[in-house]
Write a protein that holds these residues in place. Sequence first.
Motif, PDB file in Angstrom:
ATOM      1  N   GLY A 135       8.794   7.777  -8.266  1.00  0.00           N
ATOM      2  CA  GLY A 135       7.868   8.502  -7.615  1.00  0.00           C
ATOM      3  C   GLY A 135       6.731   7.732  -6.898  1.00  0.00           C
ATOM      4  O   GLY A 135       5.644   8.314  -6.176  1.00  0.00           O
ATOM      5  N   THR A 136       7.070   6.362  -6.794  1.00  0.00           N
ATOM      6  CA  THR A 136       5.934   5.468  -5.757  1.00  0.00           C
ATOM      7  C   THR A 136       6.557   5.794  -4.529  1.00  0.00           C
ATOM      8  O   THR A 136       5.523   5.179  -3.622  1.00  0.00           O
ATOM      9  N   MET A 137       7.659   6.033  -4.088  1.00  0.00           N
ATOM     10  CA  MET A 137       8.157   6.107  -2.649  1.00  0.00           C
ATOM     11  C   MET A 137       8.888   7.419  -2.400  1.00  0.00           C
ATOM     12  O   MET A 137       9.355   7.879  -3.167  1.00  0.00           O
TER      13      MET A 137
ATOM     14  N   GLU B 296       0.828  -1.308   0.009  1.00  0.00           N
ATOM     15  CA  GLU B 296      -0.035   0.220   0.023  1.00  0.00           C
ATOM     16  C   GLU B 296       1.067   1.195  -0.146  1.00  0.00           C
ATOM     17  O   GLU B 296       1.981   1.481   0.783  1.00  0.00           O
ATOM     18  N   GLY B 297       0.524   2.146  -0.817  1.00  0.00           N
ATOM     19  CA  GLY B 297       1.165   3.443  -1.051  1.00  0.00           C
ATOM     20  C   GLY B 297       0.209   4.784  -0.720  1.00  0.00           C
ATOM     21  O   GLY B 297      -0.549   4.670   0.253  1.00  0.00           O
ATOM     22  N   PHE B 298       0.759   5.829  -1.374  1.00  0.00           N
ATOM     23  CA  PHE B 298       0.040   6.788  -1.091  1.00  0.00           C
ATOM     24  C   PHE B 298      -1.293   6.778  -1.396  1.00  0.00           C
ATOM     25  O   PHE B 298      -1.653   6.382  -2.560  1.00  0.00           O
ATOM     26  N   ASN B 299      -2.092   7.381  -0.670  1.00  0.00           N
ATOM     27  CA  ASN B 299      -3.701   7.311  -0.689  1.00  0.00           C
ATOM     28  C   ASN B 299      -4.281   5.935  -0.639  1.00  0.00           C
ATOM     29  O   ASN B 299      -5.166   5.733  -1.099  1.00  0.00           O
ATOM     30  N   GLY B 300      -3.283   5.016  -0.298  1.00  0.00           N
ATOM     31  CA  GLY B 300      -3.914   3.572  -0.280  1.00  0.00           C
ATOM     32  C   GLY B 300      -3.452   3.026  -1.352  1.00  0.00           C
ATOM     33  O   GLY B 300      -4.181   1.808  -1.434  1.00  0.00           O
ATOM     34  N   LYS B 301      -3.179   3.724  -2.523  1.00  0.00           N
ATOM     35  CA  LYS B 301      -3.036   2.855  -3.862  1.00  0.00           C
ATOM     36  C   LYS B 301      -1.946   1.850  -3.797  1.00  0.00           C
ATOM     37  O   LYS B 301      -1.027   2.041  -3.313  1.00  0.00           O
ATOM     38  N   GLU B 302      -1.810   0.687  -4.340  1.00  0.00           N
ATOM     39  CA  GLU B 302      -0.799  -0.493  -4.367  1.00  0.00           C
ATOM     40  C   GLU B 302       0.066   0.037  -5.346  1.00  0.00           C
ATOM     41  O   GLU B 302      -0.429   0.287  -6.490  1.00  0.00           O
ATOM     42  N   PHE B 303       1.459  -0.232  -5.142  1.00  0.00           N
ATOM     43  CA  PHE B 303       2.301  -0.379  -6.071  1.00  0.00           C
ATOM     44  C   PHE B 303       3.346  -1.459  -5.676  1.00  0.00           C
ATOM     45  O   PHE B 303       3.337  -2.153  -4.793  1.00  0.00           O
ATOM     46  N   VAL B 304       4.270  -1.610  -6.895  1.00  0.00           N
ATOM     47  CA  VAL B 304       5.139  -2.609  -6.560  1.00  0.00           C
ATOM     48  C   VAL B 304       6.404  -2.278  -6.127  1.00  0.00           C
ATOM     49  O   VAL B 304       7.102  -1.209  -6.576  1.00  0.00           O
ATOM     50  N   CYS B 305       6.690  -2.836  -4.894  1.00  0.00           N
ATOM     51  CA  CYS B 305       8.051  -2.405  -4.104  1.00  0.00           C
ATOM     52  C   CYS B 305       9.111  -3.690  -4.490  1.00  0.00           C
ATOM     53  O   CYS B 305       8.872  -4.738  -4.411  1.00  0.00           O
TER      54      CYS B 305
ATOM     55  N   GLU C 171      -4.124   7.513   8.464  1.00  0.00           N
ATOM     56  CA  GLU C 171      -3.553   8.781   7.887  1.00  0.00           C
ATOM     57  C   GLU C 171      -2.147   8.659   7.577  1.00  0.00           C
ATOM     58  O   GLU C 171      -1.723   9.631   7.097  1.00  0.00           O
ATOM     59  N   ARG C 172      -1.560   7.417   7.760  1.00  0.00           N
ATOM     60  CA  ARG C 172      -0.270   7.056   7.127  1.00  0.00           C
ATOM     61  C   ARG C 172      -0.181   7.330   5.788  1.00  0.00           C
ATOM     62  O   ARG C 172       0.859   7.727   5.102  1.00  0.00           O
ATOM     63  N   HIS C 173      -1.443   7.035   4.953  1.00  0.00           N
ATOM     64  CA  HIS C 173      -1.395   7.098   3.498  1.00  0.00           C
ATOM     65  C   HIS C 173      -1.379   8.644   3.041  1.00  0.00           C
ATOM     66  O   HIS C 173      -1.622   8.825   1.729  1.00  0.00           O
TER      67      HIS C 173
ATOM     68  N   HIS D 147       2.945  -1.113   3.889  1.00  0.00           N
ATOM     69  CA  HIS D 147       2.504  -2.449   4.397  1.00  0.00           C
ATOM     70  C   HIS D 147       1.973  -3.430   3.252  1.00  0.00           C
ATOM     71  O   HIS D 147       1.506  -2.864   2.204  1.00  0.00           O
ATOM     72  N   LEU D 148       1.978  -4.911   3.545  1.00  0.00           N
ATOM     73  CA  LEU D 148       0.898  -5.452   2.746  1.00  0.00           C
ATOM     74  C   LEU D 148      -0.413  -5.048   2.938  1.00  0.00           C
ATOM     75  O   LEU D 148      -0.934  -4.925   4.062  1.00  0.00           O
ATOM     76  N   GLU D 149      -1.273  -5.278   1.929  1.00  0.00           N
ATOM     77  CA  GLU D 149      -2.534  -4.990   1.972  1.00  0.00           C
ATOM     78  C   GLU D 149      -3.421  -6.015   3.066  1.00  0.00           C
ATOM     79  O   GLU D 149      -4.241  -5.360   3.962  1.00  0.00           O
ATOM     80  N   SER D 150      -3.067  -7.205   3.020  1.00  0.00           N
ATOM     81  CA  SER D 150      -3.611  -8.273   4.052  1.00  0.00           C
ATOM     82  C   SER D 150      -3.434  -7.643   5.306  1.00  0.00           C
ATOM     83  O   SER D 150      -4.054  -7.839   6.134  1.00  0.00           O
ATOM     84  N   LEU D 151      -2.143  -7.288   5.729  1.00  0.00           N
ATOM     85  CA  LEU D 151      -1.710  -6.917   6.864  1.00  0.00           C
ATOM     86  C   LEU D 151      -2.315  -5.677   7.402  1.00  0.00           C
ATOM     87  O   LEU D 151      -2.573  -5.318   8.502  1.00  0.00           O
ATOM     88  N   ALA D 152      -2.394  -4.747   6.361  1.00  0.00           N
ATOM     89  CA  ALA D 152      -2.844  -3.372   6.703  1.00  0.00           C
ATOM     90  C   ALA D 152      -4.299  -3.234   7.159  1.00  0.00           C
ATOM     91  O   ALA D 152      -4.805  -2.683   8.074  1.00  0.00           O
TER      92      ALA D 152
END
Length: 452
Positions: free
Chosen positions: A360-362, A303-312, A387-389, A370-375
Amino acid sequence: MKKRYSTYIPILFLLIDLILINFILFVINDKEYLNLKFLAYINIFWFFSAFITRFYKIYRHYNYFKLTSTLVTQFLIFILGFFTFFTIFREGEIVHNQTKVLITIVVCISFGRLLFFYALKKYRRKGNNYRKVIVLGSDESAKKLIQILKNKKGLGYQFIGYFTNKEENNSNEYLGQLMQYEDFVLTQNIDEIYCSLTELKSKHVRRVKKFANQNNRRVKLIPNSNELSNKNVSSEYYDDSMLILNVKKLPFELLENRIIKRIFDILFSSFVCLFIVSWLYPILWILIKLESRGPAIFKQEREGFNGKEFVCYKFRSMYVNKYANKVHATKNDSRVTRIGAFLRKTSLDEIPQFFNVLLGTMSVVGPRPHLESLAVEYQKDVDNYLERHAVKPGITGLAQISGYRGEIKKRSDIKNRVRLDIFYIENWSFMLDVKIVVSTILSIFQGDENAY
């Protein structure tokens, strides 16, 4: 909430002013004086002086006096910088027609700014470019503000009504009890909420601020004597008589801070990629491939900015296994390879994330992704987790240098991480980023018992 384009107006004005300054220099000056060094100096000096004086920040409560004082401050600094160039670089030389150049620049930019300000005020008086506002409270100060908002159309506000617990429901502008405002704000697309500090208790004000932050609304306070020294607010005067306290924006709500952070990300990541990754990458790639089968680079959606997923991206530190995207590494984890243990201990497995930063993803510094499943699980334990997003995730962060990294063993671990992440978001500064980066580099050499 209506889409706002006001963020782009300062950038547009800056570009117009720079074009105008350069045009005047070329038209009036002798070309022999206009070398590249002089033009670069003038453009850069104008940019930074405007940034310091907040020249392109024009607020709705500004009047002609405030606008004129801003113009005077900016031009005094610019004229000083103009002459300083010749003291430093070309002592004794004078730009041909320099007085005419400076007067022309001052007159053209000032006339354009005042003309725009006049046109904008007139446009707003006709009911355009307004912000819809409500007031929480109905004391004398609130009533005075309401009259100003209704009478001074040039401010660009449309007063919708007020909420109060007092029995004043005979007015057409009465909208309900104090704490009934939330649904109304969302359904009626209210832009700003004014709170009477005389009528609202502190806990109610905190609730309004939290609601506004979560829903991208602005909060302003109608003060009492106790709030005048509050460092988290700045003052504004409406109609030269009505004092309003403006809740200060979070650091990343300001465009200039986002630009500074992005420039730092690009420069620092480029340096690391050029001088470290360029030779370290092939060495680690070979060592990882020699020890175990599988790709050297491990790709994982987070999970990244605004909760959007990205490849880390990371260097693979485990044997290929089906639980890699579901379960974090634990102490003495059998999935971790020997070279992987070294990479994780020294944080070198995170090196490929500098490519994420360049994409620009990080960011170099920010909350860890975090992983979406854990988030989803963390959201159940921590109320303000989302609020972290509000910012891009980082390679390192305040929580990590404070000892909260690695395995999350109990609820307090994730709560403390989120607490520090939110503190970082609310108190960001460039020097805080520098401090976190330096502390991270030192920890690499010192080692971290939680890195496994």
